[in-house]
Design a protein around this motif. Structure first.
Motif, PDB file in Angstrom:
ATOM      1  N   LEU A 130       1.185   6.807 -20.315  1.00 57.97           N
ATOM      2  CA  LEU A 130       1.600   7.644 -21.483  1.00 57.97           C
ATOM      3  C   LEU A 130       2.518   8.970 -21.273  1.00 57.97           C
ATOM      4  O   LEU A 130       2.851   9.668 -21.867  1.00 57.97           O
ATOM      5  N   ARG A 131       2.784   8.816 -19.809  1.00 52.05           N
ATOM      6  CA  ARG A 131       3.472  10.322 -19.221  1.00 52.05           C
ATOM      7  C   ARG A 131       4.955   9.702 -19.110  1.00 52.05           C
ATOM      8  O   ARG A 131       5.678  10.793 -18.888  1.00 52.05           O
ATOM      9  N   HIS A 132       5.238   8.578 -18.819  1.00 54.72           N
ATOM     10  CA  HIS A 132       6.443   8.275 -18.364  1.00 54.72           C
ATOM     11  C   HIS A 132       6.668   6.508 -18.783  1.00 54.72           C
ATOM     12  O   HIS A 132       5.918   5.899 -19.431  1.00 54.72           O
ATOM     13  N   TYR A 133       7.717   6.181 -18.391  1.00 52.73           N
ATOM     14  CA  TYR A 133       7.871   4.714 -18.575  1.00 52.73           C
ATOM     15  C   TYR A 133       6.760   3.883 -17.984  1.00 52.73           C
ATOM     16  O   TYR A 133       6.666   3.888 -16.717  1.00 52.73           O
ATOM     17  N   ASP A 134       6.161   3.203 -18.765  1.00 57.69           N
ATOM     18  CA  ASP A 134       4.784   2.109 -18.265  1.00 57.69           C
ATOM     19  C   ASP A 134       5.336   0.704 -18.138  1.00 57.69           C
ATOM     20  O   ASP A 134       5.008   0.115 -19.414  1.00 57.69           O
ATOM     21  N   PRO A 135       5.862  -0.018 -17.083  1.00 57.57           N
ATOM     22  CA  PRO A 135       6.094  -1.305 -17.354  1.00 57.57           C
ATOM     23  C   PRO A 135       4.973  -2.187 -17.254  1.00 57.57           C
ATOM     24  O   PRO A 135       3.963  -1.879 -16.746  1.00 57.57           O
ATOM     25  N   GLU A 136       5.214  -3.134 -17.947  1.00 57.59           N
ATOM     26  CA  GLU A 136       4.210  -4.162 -17.952  1.00 57.59           C
ATOM     27  C   GLU A 136       4.478  -5.531 -17.610  1.00 57.59           C
ATOM     28  O   GLU A 136       3.872  -6.471 -17.258  1.00 57.59           O
ATOM     29  N   LEU A 192      13.205  -2.225  -5.221  1.00 54.48           N
ATOM     30  CA  LEU A 192      12.602  -1.938  -6.412  1.00 54.48           C
ATOM     31  C   LEU A 192      11.116  -2.075  -6.612  1.00 54.48           C
ATOM     32  O   LEU A 192      10.552  -3.199  -6.504  1.00 54.48           O
ATOM     33  N   ILE A 193      10.404  -1.052  -6.625  1.00 49.29           N
ATOM     34  CA  ILE A 193       9.053  -1.184  -6.763  1.00 49.29           C
ATOM     35  C   ILE A 193       8.540  -0.650  -7.972  1.00 49.29           C
ATOM     36  O   ILE A 193       8.859   0.272  -8.449  1.00 49.29           O
ATOM     37  N   VAL A 194       7.384  -1.281  -8.394  1.00 52.11           N
ATOM     38  CA  VAL A 194       6.780  -1.486  -9.936  1.00 52.11           C
ATOM     39  C   VAL A 194       5.329  -1.165 -10.024  1.00 52.11           C
ATOM     40  O   VAL A 194       4.753  -2.253  -9.137  1.00 52.11           O
ATOM     41  N   ALA A 195       4.820  -0.339 -10.885  1.00 50.35           N
ATOM     42  CA  ALA A 195       3.599  -0.540 -11.023  1.00 50.35           C
ATOM     43  C   ALA A 195       3.270  -0.918 -12.241  1.00 50.35           C
ATOM     44  O   ALA A 195       3.461  -0.448 -13.408  1.00 50.35           O
ATOM     45  N   LEU A 196       2.362  -2.010 -12.204  1.00 50.10           N
ATOM     46  CA  LEU A 196       1.838  -2.532 -13.631  1.00 50.10           C
ATOM     47  C   LEU A 196       0.442  -2.321 -13.548  1.00 50.10           C
ATOM     48  O   LEU A 196      -0.424  -2.907 -13.348  1.00 50.10           O
ATOM     49  N   ARG A 197       0.269  -1.157 -14.419  1.00 52.65           N
ATOM     50  CA  ARG A 197      -1.232  -0.592 -14.729  1.00 52.65           C
ATOM     51  C   ARG A 197      -1.941  -1.085 -15.698  1.00 52.65           C
ATOM     52  O   ARG A 197      -1.513  -1.432 -16.775  1.00 52.65           O
ATOM     53  N   ASP A 198      -3.434  -1.214 -15.590  1.00 50.08           N
ATOM     54  CA  ASP A 198      -4.254  -1.757 -16.441  1.00 50.08           C
ATOM     55  C   ASP A 198      -4.099  -0.912 -17.918  1.00 50.08           C
ATOM     56  O   ASP A 198      -4.195  -1.383 -18.851  1.00 50.08           O
ATOM     57  N   ARG A 199      -3.811   0.401 -17.897  1.00 53.28           N
ATOM     58  CA  ARG A 199      -3.653   1.140 -18.968  1.00 53.28           C
ATOM     59  C   ARG A 199      -2.522   2.379 -18.845  1.00 53.28           C
ATOM     60  O   ARG A 199      -2.235   2.845 -17.598  1.00 53.28           O
ATOM     61  N   PRO A 200      -1.600   2.067 -19.608  1.00 52.92           N
ATOM     62  CA  PRO A 200      -0.220   3.093 -19.665  1.00 52.92           C
ATOM     63  C   PRO A 200      -0.751   4.545 -19.348  1.00 52.92           C
ATOM     64  O   PRO A 200      -1.671   4.865 -19.958  1.00 52.92           O
ATOM     65  N   THR A 216       0.913  -0.944   0.046  1.00 53.72           N
ATOM     66  CA  THR A 216       0.043  -0.066   0.155  1.00 53.72           C
ATOM     67  C   THR A 216       0.788   1.299   0.052  1.00 53.72           C
ATOM     68  O   THR A 216       0.784   2.153  -0.714  1.00 53.72           O
ATOM     69  N   ALA A 217       1.861   1.152   0.731  1.00 53.06           N
ATOM     70  CA  ALA A 217       2.934   2.379   0.992  1.00 53.06           C
ATOM     71  C   ALA A 217       3.726   2.353  -0.536  1.00 53.06           C
ATOM     72  O   ALA A 217       3.883   3.571  -1.231  1.00 53.06           O
ATOM     73  N   ALA A 218       4.049   1.533  -1.127  1.00 49.33           N
ATOM     74  CA  ALA A 218       4.624   1.569  -2.333  1.00 49.33           C
ATOM     75  C   ALA A 218       3.822   1.898  -3.618  1.00 49.33           C
ATOM     76  O   ALA A 218       4.001   2.806  -4.386  1.00 49.33           O
ATOM     77  N   ALA A 219       2.358   1.636  -3.425  1.00 46.92           N
ATOM     78  CA  ALA A 219       1.484   2.211  -4.430  1.00 46.92           C
ATOM     79  C   ALA A 219       1.429   3.784  -4.316  1.00 46.92           C
ATOM     80  O   ALA A 219       1.293   4.268  -5.270  1.00 46.92           O
ATOM     81  N   GLN A 220       1.412   4.286  -2.994  1.00 50.10           N
ATOM     82  CA  GLN A 220       1.394   5.714  -2.887  1.00 50.10           C
ATOM     83  C   GLN A 220       2.587   6.341  -3.293  1.00 50.10           C
ATOM     84  O   GLN A 220       2.517   7.374  -3.834  1.00 50.10           O
ATOM     85  N   ARG A 221       3.690   5.694  -3.131  1.00 48.84           N
ATOM     86  CA  ARG A 221       5.030   6.338  -3.870  1.00 48.84           C
ATOM     87  C   ARG A 221       5.006   6.212  -5.138  1.00 48.84           C
ATOM     88  O   ARG A 221       5.482   7.100  -5.727  1.00 48.84           O
ATOM     89  N   LEU A 222       4.289   5.175  -5.842  1.00 50.20           N
ATOM     90  CA  LEU A 222       4.389   5.037  -7.315  1.00 50.20           C
ATOM     91  C   LEU A 222       3.209   5.965  -7.976  1.00 50.20           C
ATOM     92  O   LEU A 222       3.330   6.162  -9.274  1.00 50.20           O
ATOM     93  N   ALA A 223       2.522   6.687  -7.216  1.00 52.26           N
ATOM     94  CA  ALA A 223       1.463   7.423  -7.719  1.00 52.26           C
ATOM     95  C   ALA A 223       1.578   8.130  -9.308  1.00 52.26           C
ATOM     96  O   ALA A 223       0.967   8.160 -10.244  1.00 52.26           O
ATOM     97  N   PRO A 224       2.929   8.906  -9.306  1.00 53.16           N
ATOM     98  CA  PRO A 224       2.909   9.728 -10.333  1.00 53.16           C
ATOM     99  C   PRO A 224       3.949   8.836 -11.291  1.00 53.16           C
ATOM    100  O   PRO A 224       4.507   9.231 -12.234  1.00 53.16           O
ATOM    101  N   TRP A 225       4.408   7.678 -10.862  1.00 53.76           N
ATOM    102  CA  TRP A 225       5.586   6.865 -11.407  1.00 53.76           C
ATOM    103  C   TRP A 225       5.563   5.526 -12.034  1.00 53.76           C
ATOM    104  O   TRP A 225       4.384   4.984 -11.411  1.00 53.76           O
ATOM    105  N   GLY A 226       5.975   4.719 -12.811  1.00 51.07           N
ATOM    106  CA  GLY A 226       5.983   3.626 -13.106  1.00 51.07           C
ATOM    107  C   GLY A 226       7.041   2.601 -12.440  1.00 51.07           C
ATOM    108  O   GLY A 226       6.568   1.587 -12.022  1.00 51.07           O
ATOM    109  N   PHE A 227       8.120   3.048 -11.897  1.00 49.76           N
ATOM    110  CA  PHE A 227       8.943   2.369 -11.038  1.00 49.76           C
ATOM    111  C   PHE A 227       9.733   3.263 -10.247  1.00 49.76           C
ATOM    112  O   PHE A 227       9.911   4.594 -10.598  1.00 49.76           O
ATOM    113  N   LEU A 228      10.321   2.843  -8.977  1.00 54.33           N
ATOM    114  CA  LEU A 228      11.211   3.491  -8.100  1.00 54.33           C
ATOM    115  C   LEU A 228      12.186   2.543  -7.616  1.00 54.33           C
ATOM    116  O   LEU A 228      11.867   1.390  -7.304  1.00 54.33           O
ATOM    117  N   ALA A 229      13.750   2.807  -7.669  1.00 56.77           N
ATOM    118  CA  ALA A 229      14.500   2.042  -7.138  1.00 56.77           C
ATOM    119  C   ALA A 229      15.363   2.800  -6.092  1.00 56.77           C
ATOM    120  O   ALA A 229      15.679   4.089  -6.238  1.00 56.77           O
TER     121      ALA A 229
END
Length: 233
Positions: A52-58, A42-50, A16-29
Motif C-alpha cells: 500500500l506504499r506503491h504499485y503492488d503487482p499481483e 523486468l523484475i517483479v515482486a508478487l507479495r502475499d500482502r500489498p 535472490t539478487a532481484a528480491a534484494q533490489r525489489l525490497a522497497p519496490w513492486g517492480f523495476l525495469a
C-alpha cells in the motif's frame, strides 16, 4: 519445476539478487533505450500482502510459444514454482489487485520465478530491449509506439504468410529486434533531414543498425530474412 517450451538462450538470472533490489519496490525495469540496448530485465515482486506504499503487482502476463504457436502465460502467487518459461515477442503486462496495468513490449527472452520469503519473484530477461509502453506508474520509452506498430504488422504476416509464425518463433530475440531496426532504418532513410530532426528515436535506430551489423551479423541476417516476408503484407 514448471518449465514451458522454447529454447532459453539468456543467462539464468539471480532471483535472490532481484528480491534484494525489489525490497522497497513492486517492480523495476532496466535498461531503457537509448541508454543501452541490453541485456534488459523486468523484475517483479508478487507479495502475499500489498504494501500500500506503491504499485503492488499481483499478476504478470506475457506470450510464450508452444508447438510453434503463441500461447498466453500468466504468473501469480499461486503459480507452481520454481517456474521457467521462454518469452516470445509481444506485450508484457503487470497488473495489480485493482486491475490497473503497466505495459511493456519485448522481442522475447526468458521468464524465471520462484518464491523467496513472502513473495514470488519474477524476472523477465532479454538480450534485446524491453520498452515501457505506459500504464499506471510509468511513461512511454522512445520507440515503444513504433515497436507496437511493427508487432501489428507481424500479426498480419502470421495470418497470410505460410510457416511465418514458426520461423518467427524459432528466431532469437535479437533477430526479431534486428528485423524491427532494419525496417525502421529503411523508413527513416526515406525522410528528409527536417523530418528526422523531430524523430529523436531515429538516431537510436541508426546506431543500433550499425551495432547489430557489426556485432551480431547472424541475427542481423536472420532479421532481414524475416523482414522480406513482413514486406509482402
Amino acid at each position: 519445476m514448471t518449465t514451458r517450451e522454447m529454447p532459453l538462450i539468456e543467462e539464468v538470472p539471480s532471483l535472490t539478487a532481484a528480491a534484494q533490489r525489489l525490497a522497497p519496490w513492486g517492480f523495476l525495469a532496466d535498461p531503457d533505450l537509448p541508454d543501452r540496448p541490453g541485456p534488459a530485465s523486468l523484475i517483479v515482486a508478487l507479495r502475499d500482502r500489498p504494501t500500500l506504499r506503491h504499485y503492488d503487482p499481483e499478476v504478470v502476463e506475457f506470450w510464450s510459444t508452444a508447438g510453434g504457436r503463441g500461447t498466453h502465460e500468466i504468473v501469480t502467487r499461486s503459480t507452481r514454482t520454481p517456474f521457467v518459461a521462454g518469452v516470445s515477442w509481444g506485450e508484457i503486462r503487470i497488473v495489480d489487485r485493482l486491475g490497473v496495468a503497466n505495459r511493456y513490449v519485448s522481442f522475447g527472452g526468458r521468464c524465471d520465478a520462484d518464491r523467496i520469503d513472502d513473495a514470488v519473484i519474477v524476472a523477465l530477461t532479454s538480450s534485446a530491449p524491453i520498452l515501457r509502453r505506459g500504464g499506471h506508474s510509468q511513461g512511454w520509452d522512445d520507440g515503444a509506439d513504433a515497436v507496437g506498430a511493427f508487432f501489428g504488422r507481424l500479426l498480419v504476416t502470421v495470418d497470410y504468410v505460410p510457416d511465418f509464425e514458426r520461423r518467427l518463433a524459432d528466431a532469437t530475440p535479437l533477430a526479431r529486434y534486428a528485423a524491427f531496426i532494419a525496417d525502421a532504418d529503411a523508413r527513416d532513410r526515406s525522410l528528409s533531414t527536417r523530418a528526422l530532426d523531430v524523430r529523436p528515436f531515429a538516431a537510436t535506430v541508426r546506431s543500433e543498425a550499425a551495432r547489430l551489423r557489426r556485432d551480431h551479423l547472424d541475427d542481423w541476417a536472420c532479421g532481414l530474412d524475416l523482414l522480406s516476408d513482413i514486406g509482402q503484407t
